[in-house]
Scaffold this motif. Structure first.
Motif: not given
Length: 141
Positions: A114-133
């Motif tokens: 769950p930690a890996a899914l949450f961490g990677v998922g959070l970053v991936a979804f933030l990147a997809a939304s344009g909040k990061i990168a």
């Protein structure tokens, strides 16, 4: 990227290829940072630690973050999360199962998933939304 900030539609084959590439990159990431180290360190008090050093885990996590950002920027945060975090978890679990005689690797695997899914998922979804990168999502007025 289309004018409305939504990535253009991708075919199933292209999406699958990207998913496989992210999964293979996650496998290579694990092998590069953790897969080669099997040696435990005997501490001055006689206890064992390791096999990983903090710098190895930090390197793995930074590269997982980069892969998550890439998945998000490609518009595939769900596939990226499953491929990147899932493969990393599977690699760690297999590695731990082969080197642990106590069976406690199962506890680590249950906590890691769950930690890996949450961490990677959070970053991936933030990147997809344009909040990061460094990508801005602009609305047309």
């Amino acid at each position: 990227m289309a004018a409305d900030g939504v990535p253009p539609a991708r075919g199933t084959v292209a999406t699958a290829r990207i998913g496989v590439a992210l999964a293979v990159a996650s496998l290579l990431n694990h092998l590069a940072w953790l897969g080669w180290d099997r040696e435990r360190v005997v501490e001055p008090d006689g206890s064992l630690s390791g096999p990983y050093e903090p710098w190895q885990v930090a390197g793995l996590v930074v590269c997982l973050g980069i892969l998550a950002v890439l998945a998000g920027r490609l518009g595939l945060p769900k596939i990226g999360t499953i491929g990147v975090a899932g493969v990393m978890w599977l690699c760690w679990s297999i590695d731990a199962a082969m080197s642990d005689d106590s069976g406690l690797w199962v506890v680590g695997a249950v906590m890691l998933l769950p930690a890996a899914l949450f961490g990677v998922g959070l970053v991936a979804f933030l990147a997809a939304s344009g909040k990061i990168a460094g990508r801005e999502v602009r609305s047309e007025e």
